[in-house]
Design a protein around this motif. Structure first.
Motif, PDB file in Angstrom:
ATOM      1  N   ALA A  19       0.951  -1.325  -0.050  1.00  0.00           N
ATOM      2  CA  ALA A  19       0.153  -0.025   0.039  1.00  0.00           C
ATOM      3  C   ALA A  19       0.683   1.428   0.072  1.00  0.00           C
ATOM      4  O   ALA A  19       0.527   2.012  -0.907  1.00  0.00           O
ATOM      5  CB  ALA A  19      -0.952   0.003   1.139  1.00  0.00           C
ATOM      6  N   GLU A  20       1.938   1.449   0.809  1.00  0.00           N
ATOM      7  CA  GLU A  20       2.812   2.386   0.952  1.00  0.00           C
ATOM      8  C   GLU A  20       3.385   2.583  -0.348  1.00  0.00           C
ATOM      9  O   GLU A  20       3.451   3.660  -1.002  1.00  0.00           O
ATOM     10  CB  GLU A  20       3.700   2.334   2.212  1.00  0.00           C
ATOM     11  N   SER A  21       4.063   1.721  -0.926  1.00  0.00           N
ATOM     12  CA  SER A  21       4.784   1.763  -2.117  1.00  0.00           C
ATOM     13  C   SER A  21       3.560   2.405  -3.309  1.00  0.00           C
ATOM     14  O   SER A  21       4.187   3.370  -4.209  1.00  0.00           O
ATOM     15  CB  SER A  21       5.395   0.572  -2.603  1.00  0.00           C
ATOM     16  N   LEU A  22       2.670   1.817  -3.362  1.00  0.00           N
ATOM     17  CA  LEU A  22       1.496   2.182  -4.152  1.00  0.00           C
ATOM     18  C   LEU A  22       1.222   3.756  -4.016  1.00  0.00           C
ATOM     19  O   LEU A  22       0.978   4.532  -5.085  1.00  0.00           O
ATOM     20  CB  LEU A  22       0.575   1.415  -4.182  1.00  0.00           C
ATOM     21  N   ALA A  23       1.025   4.055  -2.894  1.00  0.00           N
ATOM     22  CA  ALA A  23       0.692   5.441  -2.419  1.00  0.00           C
ATOM     23  C   ALA A  23       1.719   6.255  -2.823  1.00  0.00           C
ATOM     24  O   ALA A  23       1.315   7.666  -2.976  1.00  0.00           O
ATOM     25  CB  ALA A  23       0.240   5.385  -0.914  1.00  0.00           C
ATOM     26  N   SER A  24       2.960   6.202  -2.871  1.00  0.00           N
ATOM     27  CA  SER A  24       4.049   6.957  -3.385  1.00  0.00           C
ATOM     28  C   SER A  24       4.018   7.220  -4.852  1.00  0.00           C
ATOM     29  O   SER A  24       4.462   8.204  -5.222  1.00  0.00           O
ATOM     30  CB  SER A  24       5.318   6.527  -2.851  1.00  0.00           C
ATOM     31  N   GLU A  25       3.033   6.272  -5.205  1.00  0.00           N
ATOM     32  CA  GLU A  25       2.981   6.416  -7.002  1.00  0.00           C
ATOM     33  C   GLU A  25       1.750   7.319  -7.436  1.00  0.00           C
ATOM     34  O   GLU A  25       1.835   7.835  -8.495  1.00  0.00           O
ATOM     35  CB  GLU A  25       3.145   5.302  -7.602  1.00  0.00           C
ATOM     36  N   PHE A  26       0.716   6.750  -6.611  1.00  0.00           N
ATOM     37  CA  PHE A  26      -0.778   7.217  -7.001  1.00  0.00           C
ATOM     38  C   PHE A  26      -1.236   7.961  -5.666  1.00  0.00           C
ATOM     39  O   PHE A  26      -0.980   7.856  -4.723  1.00  0.00           O
ATOM     40  CB  PHE A  26      -1.461   5.952  -7.492  1.00  0.00           C
ATOM     41  N   ASP A  27      -2.448   8.606  -5.955  1.00  0.00           N
ATOM     42  CA  ASP A  27      -3.235   9.132  -4.950  1.00  0.00           C
ATOM     43  C   ASP A  27      -3.827   7.873  -4.172  1.00  0.00           C
ATOM     44  O   ASP A  27      -4.409   6.797  -4.708  1.00  0.00           O
ATOM     45  CB  ASP A  27      -4.623   9.872  -5.607  1.00  0.00           C
ATOM     46  N   PRO A  28      -3.507   7.988  -2.713  1.00  0.00           N
ATOM     47  CA  PRO A  28      -4.082   6.668  -1.847  1.00  0.00           C
ATOM     48  C   PRO A  28      -5.242   6.459  -1.830  1.00  0.00           C
ATOM     49  O   PRO A  28      -5.874   5.340  -1.700  1.00  0.00           O
ATOM     50  CB  PRO A  28      -3.582   7.321  -0.536  1.00  0.00           C
TER      51      PRO A  28
END
Ligand code: AMP
Length: 547
Positions: free
Chosen positions: A409-418
């Motif tokens: 989740a954290e790695s995706l959230a650095s890429e996209f809007d959480p």
């Protein structure tokens, strides 16, 4: 309770035919009526559609006239019914049951060409199934002779009276030999029926509906709901209801073995894990099914009454009656399977519009209300599935233990809007839960609620909302009230009770109708024949033909 068709006196051919139709045992009305009718007794039976009453009189008639040959135009049995549809249905039933016996059955009803009926009668019919008006027409033209009649059955006698056929019935019964046997079936037994019975039945066996099916306090704790759905839409409707109710395990009752197999197949096609149980299965097969059901690896168990007898499953959350059961006792017995161990159970009944009276009888006998609901729309079902997903995600959040996923989740959230990440994850969970059981059938299911409750209201709408229509035929061409009421009920399918005053003049007739039905009735009558003719039908403009 466990009498078979053979036990109550039916011959081998009929018994074999019933088995091939998947009937497992007689219904209560059949159990009570068939014996006396076979023995030659007259009968007065209170039975609504859905109780199996057609077979209750058709089977004994078939057996009693088997092997005899009718003379042209002189049937051995006559069945009178209120409507064209019923004439067709009842003669189809005779045809089905009598296949092995070679019984010739001819339906005759208004609206069909006369000469075709005459030709069929002339070929020789064992059984004629007729609406009273048309039967009388044939009697008057001498294309039908009742001199050889052995049996007469009046089906839905109260409906026939409501439609104005009282006089016709009298004339027909008087034209039948006195020695004949008579069976009268009616959903209700008002004084007018009693008086017909008084005059035309001899020492009849009386079969009345049991008033109390359940002892007070013995009813289980069950939420009882019903959906009024025409047969053709039942599977789709049930699919949606089940999607909404999400039962842990539902026991779905069908009338016949064949219905069980067909419904099980269709529900499996909607993504449920389904098992079926019927009297044609070996004990070993049944045991296997029950083991799977108890282990929780079945969503729906589809069964006949006979096969489900004695079944006790702890986690049964829902009982479904795919058809209204044939008696209040059967209903009580079925729904008692759920709501065990203090948990609330749910009983769902699908009611064909024609069988609504049976549901009311059940309410009276059980002294409990069954709530009539509207079939959920695909949108309701979608909304409900969203709710389920939302609840599942909420539970997962509350349960914690998410460390293994948090890194992702954290790695995706650095890429996209959480928020987008969360929404996408929810979508995947939702789609995975939905599987392929999604509602493929977005078919339109008609909403029928008009007769949901007996109205204490007057017999017909009061006040100024009646409109008069003009029909270009009157007494000169033999028009009678029954012709008009019959045509309106048959063609426009409105409740004949809504019809107001009928005035039959020499060359025209005037009929009062509820304003909301007028256009529909006019359209329906324009295509119809009355007394064998196509007539003009309009809103009444007060213009009268000259004499
Ligand atoms: P009826 O009340 O005559 O309209 O019958 C209602 C339905 O029950 C019909 O579809 C019949 O085919 C069916 N039926 C009648 N008798 C039986 C029976 N003994 N077992 C199973 N189904 C039956």
């Amino acid at each position: 309770m466990s009498d078979t068709f053979a036990d109550i006196g039916l011959g081998a051919d009929l018994v074999a035919e019933l088995a091939s139709l998947g009937y497992e045992e007689p219904t209560p009305i059949q159990r009570a009526a068939i014996g006396p009718l076979l023995a030659g007794r007259d009968l007065l039976g209170q039975a609504a559609t859905g109780t199996g009453k057609t077979a209750a009189f058709a089977l004994p008639i078939l057996q009693r006239i088997a092997g005899e040959r009718p003379a042209p135009g002189r049937p051995l049995a006559l069945v009178l019914v209120p409507t064209r549809e019923l004439a067709v249905q009842v003669s189809e039933a005779f045809h089905r049951y009598g296949r092995k016996l070679g019984t010739a059955v001819v339906p005759i009803y208004g609206g069909q060409e006369f000469h075709r009926q005459v030709a069929a009668l002339r070929r020789g019919a064992h059984v004629v199934v007729a609406t009273p008006g048309r039967a009388l027409d044939h009697l008057r033209r001498e294309t039908l002779d009742l001199g050889d009649l052995r049996m007469v059955a009046l089906d839905e006698a109260d409906e026939m009276l409501d439609m104005g056929f009282a006089e016709d019935l009298e004339l027909i019964l008087e034209a039948a030999p006195e020695s004949r046997q008579t069976a009268l079936f009616s959903a209700t037994l008002p004084p007018r029926i009693a008086s017909i019975a008084e005059r035309h039945l001899r020492d009849p066996e009386r079969i009345l509906i049991a008033r109390d099916a359940a002892k007070p306090g013995s009813m289980p704790k069950v939420r009882q709901v019903a959906y009024i759905v025409p047969r053709a839409h039942k599977v789709a409707a049930l699919g949606r209801v089940l999607d909404l109710e999400s039962p842990t395990l539902a026991l779905v009752f069908c009338r016949t073995r064949i219905d069980v197999d067909e419904l099980a197949d269709r529900l499996a096609g909607r993504g449920y894990t389904v098992a079926s149980l019927h009297g044609g299965m070996s004990q070993a097969e049944r045991d296997r099914v029950m083991t799977r059901a108890r282990a929780g690896s079945v969503d729906l168990l589809v069964a006949t009454d006979v096969a489900a007898r004695g079944i006790d499953i702890e986690h049964l959350t829902h009982v479904v009656n795919f058809d209204v059961p044939s008696s209040a006792e059967a209903y009580v017995h079925r729904i008692g399977r759920t709501g065990r161990a203090g948990r609330e159970g749910v009983a769902i009944t699908l009611v064909d519009p024609r069988a609504h009276r049976l549901l009311r009888n059940i309410e009276q006998a059980t002294k409990q209300r069954v709530t009539i609901c509207t079939v959920p729309t695909p949108r309701d079902v979608k909304a409900r599935r969203m709710d389920v997903t939302r609840a599942a995600v909420r539970d997962a959040v509350a349960a914690g233990d998410l460390d293994a996923f948090r890194t992702i989740a954290e790695s995706l959230a650095s890429e996209f809007d959480p928020m987008d990440v969360a929404a996408a994850a929810i979508r995947l969970a939702h789609e995975a839960a939905e599987g392929d059981g999604s509602d493929q059938e977005e078919q339109h299911i008609p909403v029928i609620e008009s007769f949901a409750r007996p109205k204490p209201a007057p017999e017909r709408p009061q006040g100024g909302d009646m409109v008069r229509i003009y029909i270009s035929g009157g007494s000169k061409m033999g028009m009678r009230t029954a012709d008009i009421v019959g045509a309106i009920a048959n063609e426009a399918r409105i409740n004949p009770r809504g019809i107001g005053d009928i005035e039959i003049a020499e060359t025209y007739s005037l009929v009062e109708l509820p304003a909301r039905d007028v256009d529909h009735v006019i359209r329906a009558l324009r295509g119809a024949t009355m007394r064998g003719r196509k007539l003009k039908v309009n809103r009444d403009l007060g213009i009268r033909p000259g004499k």
